[in-house]
Design a protein around this motif. Structure first.
Motif, PDB file in Angstrom:
ATOM      1  N   THR A  90      36.236  38.922  49.473  1.00  0.00           N
ATOM      2  CA  THR A  90      36.137  40.319  49.062  1.00  0.00           C
ATOM      3  C   THR A  90      35.654  41.125  50.247  1.00  0.00           C
ATOM      4  O   THR A  90      35.337  40.567  51.301  1.00  0.00           O
ATOM      5  CB  THR A  90      35.204  40.488  47.845  1.00  0.00           C
ATOM      6  N   TYR A 126      37.685  32.485  47.676  1.00  0.00           N
ATOM      7  CA  TYR A 126      37.655  33.888  47.271  1.00  0.00           C
ATOM      8  C   TYR A 126      37.153  34.705  48.447  1.00  0.00           C
ATOM      9  O   TYR A 126      36.235  34.294  49.152  1.00  0.00           O
ATOM     10  CB  TYR A 126      36.725  34.077  46.065  1.00  0.00           C
ATOM     11  N   SER A 136      32.923  48.664  47.198  1.00  0.00           N
ATOM     12  CA  SER A 136      33.722  47.442  47.300  1.00  0.00           C
ATOM     13  C   SER A 136      35.194  47.821  47.378  1.00  0.00           C
ATOM     14  O   SER A 136      35.592  48.916  46.969  1.00  0.00           O
ATOM     15  CB  SER A 136      33.466  46.527  46.097  1.00  0.00           C
ATOM     16  N   GLU A 137      36.006  46.889  47.890  1.00  0.00           N
ATOM     17  CA  GLU A 137      37.421  47.195  48.081  1.00  0.00           C
ATOM     18  C   GLU A 137      38.142  47.514  46.775  1.00  0.00           C
ATOM     19  O   GLU A 137      39.111  48.262  46.776  1.00  0.00           O
ATOM     20  CB  GLU A 137      38.126  46.057  48.820  1.00  0.00           C
ATOM     21  N   ASN A 138      37.649  46.989  45.651  1.00  0.00           N
ATOM     22  CA  ASN A 138      38.291  47.290  44.369  1.00  0.00           C
ATOM     23  C   ASN A 138      37.655  48.492  43.667  1.00  0.00           C
ATOM     24  O   ASN A 138      38.071  48.873  42.583  1.00  0.00           O
ATOM     25  CB  ASN A 138      38.298  46.076  43.441  1.00  0.00           C
TER      26      ASN A 138
END
Length: 140
Positions: free
Chosen positions: A7, A5, A21-23
């Motif tokens: 991120t 994983y 965060s990227e999301n």
């Protein structure tokens, strides 16, 4: 090591800014604590984020090793990480220190200590702290 994983998070403004965060699920205002010369405004800081991440990761490692040992970990189990920051003795920057406190209600002390020791080996945060993992830094 095969990566399972990945991120990414980015910060702007340094210790008095924002981290996302990227999301977009993590989106926090960063402030400087009074102890480090800040104004005490409402927000979080890198040490709190590190403490939260480390404690959550260590608890995950604890559950992992407990499962292997067939020990039930109660929902009320907690791991608290205390993170301190200060100037390094060599005067070239800052360092952090971390202490973990594990509380496993209903599990005898000897078993809890064995599980905590095993989790300390499994947890990637613990491994990184113990081995001074190299972190590549690139300029975009």
């Amino acid at each position: 090591m095969p990566i399972l994983y990945t991120t990414k998070a980015s910060a702007t403004g340094g210790r008095a800014g924002r981290a996302v965060s990227e999301n977009g699920v993590l989106d926090v205002t960063l402030t400087v604590p009074k102890e480090l010369g800040g104004d005490g405004a409402t927000g979080t800081n890198p040490e709190q984020l590190f403490a939260a991440g480390y404690s959550a990761c260590f608890l995950g490692a604890l559950k992992f090793v407990a499962g292997k040992e067939k020990v039930k970990i109660p929902e009320e189990t907690t791991v608290s990480a205390t993170v301190g920051i200060g100037p390094r003795e060599d005067g070239t920057g800052f360092g952090i220190e971390v202490a973990l406190t594990v509380n496993i209600p209903g599990v005898d002390r000897e078993t809890a200590e064995k599980l905590a020791a095993a989790a300390h080996i499994v947890c990637p945060y613990s491994h990184a702290m113990r081995t001074s993992t190299e972190v590549p830094v690139t300029v975009a």
